[in-house]
Structures are given as C-alpha cells and as structure tokens.
Scaffold this motif. Structure first.
Motif, PDB file in Angstrom:
ATOM      1  N   THR A   1      42.805  40.817  38.406  1.00  0.00           N
ATOM      2  CA  THR A   1      42.441  41.002  36.996  1.00  0.00           C
ATOM      3  C   THR A   1      41.279  41.983  36.860  1.00  0.00           C
ATOM      4  O   THR A   1      41.323  42.891  36.028  1.00  0.00           O
ATOM      5  N   VAL A   2      40.233  41.805  37.676  1.00  0.00           N
ATOM      6  CA  VAL A   2      39.063  42.694  37.602  1.00  0.00           C
ATOM      7  C   VAL A   2      39.468  44.132  37.894  1.00  0.00           C
ATOM      8  O   VAL A   2      39.116  45.057  37.145  1.00  0.00           O
ATOM      9  N   VAL A   3      40.222  44.336  38.960  1.00  0.00           N
ATOM     10  CA  VAL A   3      40.626  45.694  39.346  1.00  0.00           C
ATOM     11  C   VAL A   3      41.520  46.319  38.273  1.00  0.00           C
ATOM     12  O   VAL A   3      41.300  47.461  37.857  1.00  0.00           O
ATOM     13  N   ALA A   4      42.524  45.566  37.812  1.00  0.00           N
ATOM     14  CA  ALA A   4      43.433  46.092  36.781  1.00  0.00           C
ATOM     15  C   ALA A   4      42.669  46.442  35.509  1.00  0.00           C
ATOM     16  O   ALA A   4      42.859  47.517  34.926  1.00  0.00           O
ATOM     17  N   TYR A   5      41.803  45.540  35.080  1.00  0.00           N
ATOM     18  CA  TYR A   5      41.033  45.771  33.858  1.00  0.00           C
ATOM     19  C   TYR A   5      40.158  47.008  33.985  1.00  0.00           C
ATOM     20  O   TYR A   5      40.123  47.854  33.085  1.00  0.00           O
ATOM     21  N   MET A   6      39.444  47.107  35.102  1.00  0.00           N
ATOM     22  CA  MET A   6      38.537  48.245  35.273  1.00  0.00           C
ATOM     23  C   MET A   6      39.302  49.564  35.354  1.00  0.00           C
ATOM     24  O   MET A   6      38.872  50.567  34.771  1.00  0.00           O
TER      25      MET A   6
END
Length: 189
Positions: free
Chosen positions: A21-26
């Motif tokens: 989630t963090v990687v996709a969002y960023m």
C-alpha cells in the motif's frame, strides 16, 4: 480441517500488505504530482487526484492493513512534498482523514450494501457507490479539517474541486486496474 495461520505469518502478511500500500500510494502520488501539478486548484486540492483511487482500492483489498499503509504513505508524502510545512498537526490530521475516509466508505458498503469482505459480490453498482461515497466523504472531512486549521477559506469551491478530483482519480485508477486485469486469464473453478 484447515488451521488458521500462525500469528507470525499473519503479521508478515499484514506487513507485506502495508508495504504494498505504501509503495503503490507513493508511486501514484509522485505520478499524479508529475502529471497534474500544473492544474492544481490550490495546495492539497487537485482537479485530478489519482491517489484517491489507490486509497480506495487498497482499503477494499486490504481493509485495516490498507488503512495503516495509507496513513504511513500520507505522512511520508506530506512530509516529502512539504504540503503543510512546519505544521505537523495539520499533516497528521490530513493523513488520518486520508486513511479513514476510504475505510468509512468501505465499512458503509460492507454493512449497508451487504458487500462481502472477500469482495465476492462486488458489483459495478456497489463499486460505483463506494467510489461516490468516498469521493464525497474525503473532501468534506478534509475541507472541514482545513477550515478548522485555518489552511483554507475556500470551503465550497474546494469541496467541489476536491470531490471532482477524488471521483475522477478513483474512476481512472479503478478502471485502469480493471482493464489490466482483463489481460489475465480468469481462474477456473
């Protein structure tokens, strides 16, 4: 009889989904900034906001782990892009709302529209209802926060633009993912 996964395995799975989630969002946030920064309405309010779609998708897929991932990613992007420089309270509130708004839409859809947690009965109508609910809830909560913090005095115009941005971004991301998934074979039962 299938056993439940051990606690350590569940923890690793949650860490993995939070990290995804963090990687996709960023990545989507950076892409959105690169593509649409020049047409922003004001700082933090965009006409097209692709991260809104990632917020919703990750919440639908990962539930609470997605919420934590969005919270972490929102804190990181807010800090990296200095959205509210020198104002950690506004940053934390913005990030919390960013994480909670899609979760509220998800929970409402689960309860009121009887969406299964497995998303097995996620129809186009339920998905659009979830997008619409999120696309209105997030801007309303964000703008109320911004006004309370003295960040924005353009409540109604900001609400309209942010709603358009969140709805447009969500629709673009959801249908882009749907299109990508159409290239993969459907598993046989």
């Amino acid at each position: 009889m299938p056993s439940t996964p051990p606690l350590a395995e569940k923890f690793r799975l949650h860490l993995l989904t939070i990290t995804i989630t963090v990687v996709a969002y960023m990545l989507v946030y950076m892409t959105n900034d690169w593509l649409f920064k020049h047409i922003e309405f004001t700082q933090g309010i965009a006409w097209i906001y692709l991260p809104a779609g990632i917020r919703l998708i990750c919440t639908l897929l990962f539930a609470e782990a997605g919420v934590f991932g969005i919270l972490i990613a929102s804190l990181l992007t807010s800090s990296m892009y200095a959205i509210f420089p020198g104002d950690p309270v506004t940053t934390i509130g913005y990030s919390a709302i960013s994480a909670l708004a899609p979760y509220l839409a998800y929970r409402f859809t689960l309860q009121e529209m009887r969406l299964q947690p497995s998303l097995g009965n996620l129809t186009t109508t339920r998905l659009l209802a979830c997008i619409l609910l999120y696309g209105l809830t997030n801007p309303l909560l964000q703008l109320m926060w911004f006004v309370m913090r003295g960040i924005s005095y353009h409540f109604w115009s900001g609400l309209i633009v942010m709603s358009i941005g969140d709805l447009t971004g969500s629709l673009i991301v959801v249908y882009a993912i749907k299109m990508l998934l159409s290239f993969f074979p459907v598993p046989r039962r």
